[in-house]
Design a protein around this motif. Structure first.
Motif, PDB file in Angstrom:
ATOM      1  N   TYR A 118       0.954  -1.228  -0.094  1.00  0.00           N
ATOM      2  CA  TYR A 118      -0.035   0.011  -0.043  1.00  0.00           C
ATOM      3  C   TYR A 118       1.041   1.193   0.093  1.00  0.00           C
ATOM      4  N   SER A 149      -2.006   2.284  -6.422  1.00  0.00           N
ATOM      5  CA  SER A 149      -2.896   2.033  -5.453  1.00  0.00           C
ATOM      6  C   SER A 149      -4.234   2.222  -5.977  1.00  0.00           C
ATOM      7  N   GLY A 150      -5.026   1.261  -5.919  1.00  0.00           N
ATOM      8  CA  GLY A 150      -6.699   1.368  -6.344  1.00  0.00           C
ATOM      9  C   GLY A 150      -6.617   1.147  -7.847  1.00  0.00           C
ATOM     10  N   THR A 151      -5.615   0.670  -8.500  1.00  0.00           N
ATOM     11  CA  THR A 151      -5.694   0.450  -9.847  1.00  0.00           C
ATOM     12  C   THR A 151      -5.653  -0.986 -10.097  1.00  0.00           C
ATOM     13  N   SER A 189      -7.637  -1.321  -2.534  1.00  0.00           N
ATOM     14  CA  SER A 189      -9.042  -0.889  -2.944  1.00  0.00           C
ATOM     15  C   SER A 189      -9.009   0.441  -2.766  1.00  0.00           C
ATOM     16  N   GLY A 190      -9.506   1.093  -3.709  1.00  0.00           N
ATOM     17  CA  GLY A 190      -9.976   2.791  -3.754  1.00  0.00           C
ATOM     18  C   GLY A 190     -11.480   2.746  -3.649  1.00  0.00           C
ATOM     19  N   TYR A 232     -12.495   1.405  -7.454  1.00  0.00           N
ATOM     20  CA  TYR A 232     -12.261  -0.178  -7.772  1.00  0.00           C
ATOM     21  C   TYR A 232     -12.271  -0.906  -6.284  1.00  0.00           C
ATOM     22  N   LYS A 233     -13.322  -1.899  -6.509  1.00  0.00           N
ATOM     23  CA  LYS A 233     -13.477  -2.566  -5.169  1.00  0.00           C
ATOM     24  C   LYS A 233     -13.894  -4.144  -5.424  1.00  0.00           C
TER      25      LYS A 233
END
Length: 263
Positions: free
Chosen positions: A122, A131-133, A213-214, A217-218
């Motif tokens: 992270y 992160s989150g991609t 996860s952002g 995007y989960k």
């Protein structure tokens, strides 16, 4: 005269059955709960309905989360099988003095606690914008899946005679072509088995996905955690049941492929 009772064997057998019961009982409870008619979790269920499965397939949020997990798992299976096969080949066929260190690095993700790995990924992915991609998920899950690809591939590669490749190269083939035409077809069932393991590990991975996860995007496990905190309806056991069926199907395919390879 009957032989004396071996108390140590009895104790070991009881321990094994206790462990199996500890693994199976939660599954026996979760599956019936997914068919319950009540709006909250109850066991045993007082009725039978497929309502929660229908809600899962009708929900756009659940479908998006499932589709994201499927994409990430598919890409992870491909990348982990390619990288893992190349790394295993280098480890088994190579003569480097660093082979032991290389092996430890490959199996490290099994030893290191996932929470520590998740925090490290992270912080690192935050600094480089991953992160989150989807690429970030794929990279992280590939690290986690690599040991399983290495284990399955190494067991097959160790049984392939290296002289077959040497004979091909003596006839003019390059090392890559010798591997592609001779060795790869022989170890392909194990490579595919490793890819299947990588797929299910990625699809079902909760800890690292939770950190990466952002808002946009989960993954499915992250979405399930959110639903447990806010609603806790029988839709969670329904999804868990589908994941159990998926895992059993993939393990059965991997087992059949390895059995055919040994035959």
């Amino acid at each position: 005269m009957k032989p004396p009772v071996d108390k140590a064997s009895l104790a070991l057998g009881a321990y094994v059955y206790a462990v199996l019961a500890f693994i199976i009982i939660p599954l026996v409870i979760v599956i019936p709960m997914s068919f319950g008619t009540s709006d909250y979790l109850e066991f045993p269920p007082r009725g039978f309905t497929l309502k929660w499965y229908q809600e899962f397939f009708d929900s756009r949020q659940w479908r998006n989360a499932t589709w994201l997990s499927a994409q990430v798992a598919f890409l992870t299976a491909i990348s982990a099988s390619i990288i893992g096969t190349a790394a295993t080949y280098a480890m088994v066929r190579g003569r480097s003095s660093l082979a032991t260190l290389f092996q430890i690095l490959l199996i490290g993700p099994i030893i290191v606690p996932h929470i520590a790995l998740a925090v490290g990924l992270y912080l690192f992915f935050q600094s480089i914008g991953l992160s989150g991609t989807v690429p970030g998920f794929v990279l992280a899950h590939t690290i986690l899946a690599l040991p399983f690809v290495v284990f399955t591939t190494a067991s097959a590669l160790g049984k392939v005679d290296a002289n077959l490749e040497a004979a091909a190269m003596s006839c003019g083939a390059s090392r890559f072509n010798a591997f592609r035409l001779i060795t790869l077809p022989l170890i392909l069932p194990n490579v595919i088995s490793g890819a299947l393991f990588a797929f299910i590990i990625s699809f079902d991975e909760p800890v690292v996905s939770f950190f990466l996860s952002g808002v946009r995007y989960k993954t499915l496990p992250r979405r399930m955690f959110e639903d447990i905190e806010q609603n806790l309806t029988p839709i969670i056991p329904a999804i868990a049941t589908l994941l159990i069926v998926l895992s059993i199907a993939i393990l059965a395919i991997a087992f059949l492929m390895r059995s055919r390879a040994k035959a």
